[in-house]
Structure formats: structure tokens, C-alpha cells
Write a protein that holds these residues in place. Structure first.
Motif, short mmCIF file in Angstrom:
data_model
loop_
_atom_site.label_atom_id
_atom_site.label_comp_id
_atom_site.label_asym_id
_atom_site.label_seq_id
_atom_site.Cartn_x
_atom_site.Cartn_y
_atom_site.Cartn_z
N ASN A 1 0.81 -1.21 0.00
CA ASN A 1 0.00 0.00 0.00
C ASN A 1 0.85 1.27 0.00
OD1 ASN A 1 0.87 -0.51 2.63
ND2 ASN A 1 -0.85 0.56 3.55
N ASN A 2 2.18 1.13 0.08
CA ASN A 2 3.07 2.30 0.02
C ASN A 2 3.64 2.56 -1.37
OD1 ASN A 2 4.20 0.97 3.09
ND2 ASN A 2 2.99 2.86 2.94
N TRP A 3 3.22 1.77 -2.36
CA TRP A 3 3.84 1.90 -3.69
C TRP A 3 3.66 3.29 -4.28
CZ3 TRP A 3 1.48 3.13 -8.32
CH2 TRP A 3 0.09 3.11 -8.36
N THR A 4 2.52 3.93 -4.02
CA THR A 4 2.27 5.24 -4.64
C THR A 4 3.28 6.29 -4.16
OG1 THR A 4 0.65 5.71 -2.91
CG2 THR A 4 -0.20 4.87 -5.00
N LEU A 5 3.73 6.18 -2.91
CA LEU A 5 4.68 7.17 -2.40
C LEU A 5 5.99 7.12 -3.19
CD1 LEU A 5 4.08 6.60 1.42
CD2 LEU A 5 3.23 8.50 0.02
N TYR A 6 6.49 5.91 -3.41
CA TYR A 6 7.73 5.76 -4.19
C TYR A 6 7.51 6.13 -5.66
CZ TYR A 6 9.71 3.42 -0.13
OH TYR A 6 10.18 3.14 1.13
N TYR A 7 6.35 5.77 -6.17
CA TYR A 7 6.03 6.08 -7.57
C TYR A 7 5.99 7.59 -7.79
CZ TYR A 7 3.10 6.41 -11.78
OH TYR A 7 2.57 6.71 -13.01
N ALA B 1 15.65 4.41 -8.76
CA ALA B 1 15.57 3.63 -7.52
C ALA B 1 14.15 3.64 -6.95
CB ALA B 1 16.55 4.19 -6.49
N ASP B 2 13.50 4.79 -6.99
CA ASP B 2 12.12 4.88 -6.48
C ASP B 2 11.16 4.05 -7.32
OD1 ASP B 2 12.49 6.49 -4.26
OD2 ASP B 2 12.26 8.35 -5.37
N LEU B 3 11.28 4.13 -8.64
CA LEU B 3 10.38 3.39 -9.51
C LEU B 3 10.57 1.88 -9.36
CD1 LEU B 3 10.63 5.71 -12.64
CD2 LEU B 3 8.64 5.45 -11.14
N LYS B 4 11.82 1.46 -9.21
CA LYS B 4 12.09 0.04 -8.98
C LYS B 4 11.50 -0.42 -7.65
CE LYS B 4 16.31 -0.65 -11.73
NZ LYS B 4 17.75 -0.94 -11.67
N MET B 5 11.59 0.44 -6.64
CA MET B 5 11.03 0.09 -5.33
C MET B 5 9.50 0.00 -5.42
SD MET B 5 11.64 -0.72 -2.26
CE MET B 5 10.96 -0.77 -0.61
N LEU C 1 7.83 -0.85 -8.00
CA LEU C 1 7.53 -2.09 -8.73
C LEU C 1 7.78 -3.32 -7.85
CD1 LEU C 1 6.49 -2.54 -11.57
CD2 LEU C 1 8.83 -2.94 -12.32
N LYS C 2 8.74 -3.23 -6.97
CA LYS C 2 8.99 -4.32 -6.04
C LYS C 2 7.81 -4.50 -5.09
CE LYS C 2 12.21 -5.82 -2.39
NZ LYS C 2 13.43 -5.47 -1.61
N LEU C 3 7.24 -3.38 -4.65
CA LEU C 3 6.11 -3.43 -3.73
C LEU C 3 4.83 -3.88 -4.43
CD1 LEU C 3 6.73 -0.10 -1.76
CD2 LEU C 3 7.20 -2.43 -0.97
#
Length: 557
Positions: free
Chosen positions: A388-394, A411-415, A417-419
Motif C-alpha cells: 500500500n506504500n507503492w504510490t509514495l515511491y512512484y 531507484a524509487d520506480l524500482k522500489m 515495482l517491487k512493492l
């Protein structure tokens, strides 16, 4: 003709020619959902034609929707003389009777109203609460239990039966009903809150805390749950959610109004919510639901007015303040919105809702450095990032990319996508960016194709695939995908510009010129407009133009 702008002032007195004008203005105001203006014109019409039953009905409904409940009541009395079973008029009169403590009068009005699925449930639940007021709560429960209807009745029947029994002090039966309501849908705040409150008084503190903890896993940190939990931990028991028939009736109208609003029944939802607030002006959720409905109806000024009225001591006040700032931005008051959110964050640097709203504000106004920093403040508070935190990194990745910090953006976009591995917007943005930079081309293309397979009707994502083909020199494939993107988003200037470039590359130069001209007329960004105008003058050179992202892609779709 452009729709008129309705002034918020009393129109001239009705005279020759003004009646027809007021009638047309009232109709237009109603069509535009401008209930305040509709009420003004309908009042003028009633002065000119006081015996017109159609005008009485229109004015009555408009007044209820606008929250002018007291003024609507005399019109309700007139309507039931013409139509004894007028559903909304009988409902309004029943609510007035409940407010006055005239419970038998309330039941009489409810019994005379025309019924239907919503009407049956409304009348039954309000009548049951009126029986609590008459001192016969078990008769109210019997009335609820006898009601037959659709499956969705069950949730409303259980919680209201439990609340009536709890308010009447019939403890054991109240607990059974409230427990059943809470278990029926563990993510329903009011059912969980009512049951935990009952547990705090009839079982023990730990049982109530466990109920709130289970809800918190589904919907973390709801302000009402946080406040109730704090009271329990401080050794205080929790009062019943509802204590009087008036509060119970307000709860019925709030619950049904919220449900109607979610299902698209906006006008009736407004009536129910306004009646709820008329009965209980400080209802903790009715105000926010009304404001949320105004947002849904694209009426931010009205939403702001409602948020301003949320009591300062309410646990929901900070939420109201955050939403008010978002609406201030929606009406063009960016500086005021930012000042509002900055003040909230300064007062509480851990207020993630305010920080996320501030980050979104900066992102919407292309203040990408500030945007990345603000989202970073939220991310720094997350100990164990989850899906549920993916939007923050995106969103931080987007802001970093637009701020030309690709290392941080990647790095943020990969994170993100990992989430959330199959999130189409992240797949699209990262793949698009790699193609733009000439990096990881095959994985990038695979990611964009996957995004398209997940969101085949998203014109911006389809545009990404077409533009990726263009950058790879696969111009016929680019034309095919970009033509499909145009079908999905015909008014986007960037997609039209992309298709023009692709047409030029396959030799369809007249069509390319047409697409560029269309892109120019769709008000592109200034830097894009300059490039489009050059292409219209001299065509496209041998090298492809630097990649551009359609605006909704840069905002996360």
C-alpha cells in the motif's frame, strides 16, 4: 450558448417577463446542480405563482438539497395536502416530528409514505428509533426483524437493532446484534466502533482494544479509532455510539445517504445527509460525507464550506483541514492551500495525510524538487514498506525524474515495482523512461507491453508503447499503436504530436501535418508548442524529437 453564472443575490421582484426568466434560470440552475441559485429563483417564482403545486414541489426538494430544511417544512405540509403519500415530504415531516419528540406523529407520517426498497428500509428504521422514544424499544426491534428485502438490508438492520438495544440498556441482546454487525463486514467503521464501545462497558478494555486493533489492520489510523483507543488506554470506558432517538434517526439518514452517494444517487443522498445534519449538526461523519459528495459533484466551494464547520474538538478536524486545502487548490487558491498544509505539517511533522496532500499539491504545480522532498518526509517514517506504500515511491520517482535526478528516480520506480510488481502505471513509467534514455530496451518494451495488457483502454499507456516503437525505429508499429491511443484519448496534444511524427516517418506527410496542427490547437505545453510550430514550418528532420510524456502519465495516470 454558455451556461449562465448565477449571482448569489435576490433577483428583481417578479413582474411582466421575469416569471419566464426565473423559471428558465431555475431549470438551468437545477441542471447545473447549482441548488443555491435554484432556490433563489424558485422562491421568486413562488411569490409570483404561490398556488402552483409543481413549483412548490421543486422548491421543496431544492431547499432540502441545499440544506434549508426549516424553510422546506411548510412546503412539505402543502405537498401532503395535494399528495397524501408524497414520499420525501412525509419523510421530512417525520424527521421534524422525531426532532420535536413527537414520535407517534413521526410514525404516522412514515406509514403514509409511498414505499420502495430505500423507502421501506428508511421508514422501518426511523419508526424503530421512534419506538425507542416512545419507551417500547423491543417493538422497534420486532419491526426491524419483520422487514423483508434485498440482501443489503441485513447490515443496516443488524447495526440499528444493536444500537437501539444498547441505547435502551438491554445489554446482552445489544452485544449479540452489534457483534453480528461487526463480523458481517469487519471494515465497516460504525459497526466496529459500536461493538467495541459496547465491549468497553460490558466485557473489558482488552476486548475493545482487540476489536479496534483488528479494524486498524484493515484501515490503519482512522482518527475516530485512534481517539477511542487513546481513551481506552487512559482507563476510560466508551459511551454508546447512539444515546437518543434523534441521534439514532440521524445515524440512519447518514448511513443511507452515504450508501446512496456511493451508488450515484446524488440528489437523494444530499437530502438524507442534510436531514441527518439538521437532526445532529455535530454528527462526526455526516459532514465529511456531505463534503465528499460535493467533491464528487465537482463543487469544491460547497465542500470547503462544510469542512470549515467541522468542530475544532472533533478527531476528524485535521482530515477536514487537509481536504479543505485540496479543495482550495481546486478553486485556484494555491498559495492559500499550500499555507494551510504547511501549517498542519509544522504543527505535526508526522501528519502523513497532510504531507501526502502537500506532495500532491507540489506535483500538480510542477514544483518537482519540493514534491520529492515532501514525499521523502513521508517515506522516512515508514519502517517496513508494504504494497500500500507503492504510490509514495512512484510519485517521488516521477518528481525526481522530472527534476532530472534519474538515479534517485530509477531507484524509487524500482522500489514501487517491487512493492506492487504488476502495477501498470509503474511498469509504463519505468519502461517509458528506459526507452527515452536508450537503456534496457528489451526489458523496457516488455514492461510497457505488460502495462498495455493490464490497461488496454488507457490511452496514455498505449501511447507509451507506440512511442517506444517510434524510438526504436519501428515506425509502422508506432503508427498502429498511436492511432489506437488517439482513439482512446483524441484530445491529448502530446499523443496527437506523437502520431504526427510517426506519420512523417512512414511517408504520410499530409496526415502528419494535420496531426501537428491538431496538437497545436489543443494547447500543448509552451516548450512543446514551439517544437510543433517548427515541424509545421519545415517538417521533421532525420533524427527523432526528444521524447515527451503525455501529461496524465507524468501525474501517474
Amino acid at each position: 450558448m454558455a451556461a449562465p453564472t448565477f449571482a448569489r443575490e435576490e433577483p428583481p421582484a417578479a413582474g411582466e417577463g421575469s416569471v419566464a426568466g426565473s423559471y428558465l434560470s431555475a431549470r438551468l440552475a437545477g441542471a447545473e446542480k447549482d441548488t443555491d441559485a435554484a432556490v433563489i429563483y424558485l422562491r421568486a417564482l413562488l411569490k409570483a405563482d404561490p398556488r402552483n403545486d409543481e413549483l412548490v414541489e421543486r422548491a421543496f426538494f431544492a431547499m432540502l438539497v441545499a440544506g434549508e430544511v426549516e424553510d422546506a417544512m411548510p412546503l412539505a405540509e402543502r405537498l401532503v395536502k395535494v399528495d397524501r403519500s408524497h414520499r420525501i415530504a412525509r419523510l421530512a415531516l417525520a424527521v421534524r416530528a422525531i426532532k420535536r419528540g413527537q414520535f407517534q406523529t413521526a410514525r404516522t407520517n412514515l406509514s403514509l409514505s409511498v414505499r420502495g426498497p430505500i423507502g421501506d428500509l428508511t421508514a422501518t428504521l426511523l419508526a424503530a428509533w421512534s419506538m425507542l422514544g416512545s419507551g417500547t424499544p423491543k417493538s422497534g426491534i420486532e419491526l426491524i426483524d419483520r422487514l423483508q428485502g434485498p440482501d443489503w438490508y441485513v447490515a443496516f438492520k443488524d447495526i440499528n437493532a444493536g444500537l437501539i438495544l444498547d441505547a435502551a440498556g438491554i445489554k446482552k441482546e445489544a452485544g449479540k446484534r452489534l457483534e453480528r454487525a461487526a463480523k458481517l463486514d469487519p471494515a465497516t467503521l460504525r459497526a466496529v466502533d459500536a461493538y467495541a464501545r459496547w465491549q468497553s462497558r460490558n466485557v473489558d478494555k482488552d476486548a475493545a482494544l482487540a476489536t479496534f486493533a483488528a479494524f486498524n489492520k484493515l484501515l490503519p489510523n482512522h482518527p475516530l479509532v485512534v481517539a477511542a483507543t487513546a481513551d481506552l488506554e487512559a482507563g476510560r470506558t466508551l459511551a454508546p455510539l447512539i444515546r437518543t432517538p434523534q441521534e439514532g434517526a440521524a445515524e440512519v439518514l447518514y448511513g443511507l445517504g452515504a450508501a446512496l452517494g456511493r451508488q450515484g444517487g446524488e440528489d437523494l443522498a444530499l437530502v438524507y445527509l442534510q436531514l441527518s445534519l439538521w437532526l445532529e449538526p455535530d454528527h462526526p461523519l455526516a459532514s465529511l460525507t456531505l463534503a465528499d459528495l460535493y467533491e464528487q459533484m465537482k463543487q469544491p466551494e460547497k465542500a470547503i464550506a462544510v469542512y470549515e464547520k467541522v468542530p475544532a474538538n472533533s478527531p476528524l478536524k485535521r482530515n477536514a483541514e487537509v481536504q479543505m486545502a485540496i479543495n482550495l487548490d481546486n478553486v485556484g487558491k494555491f498559495d492559500e492551500a499550500r499555507k494551510h498544509l504547511v501549517a498542519l505539517v509544522t504543527a505535526d511533522p508526522k501528519d502523513t495525510d497532510a504531507l501526502v496532500a502537500l506532495g500532491g499539491l507540489y506535483r500538480g504545480h510542477k514544483m518537482f524538487a519540493e514534491c520529492a522532498t515532501t514525499y521523502g518526509q513521508v517515506i522516512s517514517q515508514i519502517k517496513d514498506p508494504g504494497r500500500n506504500n507503492w504510490t509514495l515511491y512512484y510519485f517521488r520517482g516521477i518528481c525526481n525524474e522530472r527534476n532530472k535526478d534519474w538515479t534517485a528516480a530509477e531507484a524509487d520506480l524500482k522500489m514501487a515495482l517491487k512493492l506492487f510488481p504488476d502495477q501498470p502505471h509503474v511498469l509504463n513509467y519505468l519502461g517509458y523512461s528506459w526507452v527515452d534514455r536508450g537503456e534496457n530496451l528489451e526489458p523496457a518494451l516488455d514492461m510497457i507491453r505488460k502495462a498495455v495488457s493490464l490497461r488496454p483502454d488507457d490511452g496514455y499507456i498505449v501511447d507509451s508503447l507506440g512511442w517506444a516503437y517510434y524510438r526504436l525505429g519501428r515506425y509502422p508499429d508506432a503508427v498502429s499503436e498511436l492511432e489506437r491511443a488517439i482513439e482512446l484519448k483524441p484530445q491529448d496534444p502530446v499523443i496527437n504530436d506523437h502520431l504526427g511524427d510517426a506519420y512523417w516517418k512512414v511517408g504520410r506527410k499530409l496526415e502528419a501535418t494535420f496531426q501537428w496542427a491538431h496538437a497545436r490547437d489543443l494547447k500543448p505545453e509552451p516548450e512543446d508548442l514551439e517544437k510543433i510550430q517548427k515541424k509545421l514550418q519545415s517538417g521533421l528532420g532525420d533524427d527523432p524529437e526528444p521524447v515527451k510524456k503525455a501529461e496524465d502519465q507524468t501525474k501517474g495516470g
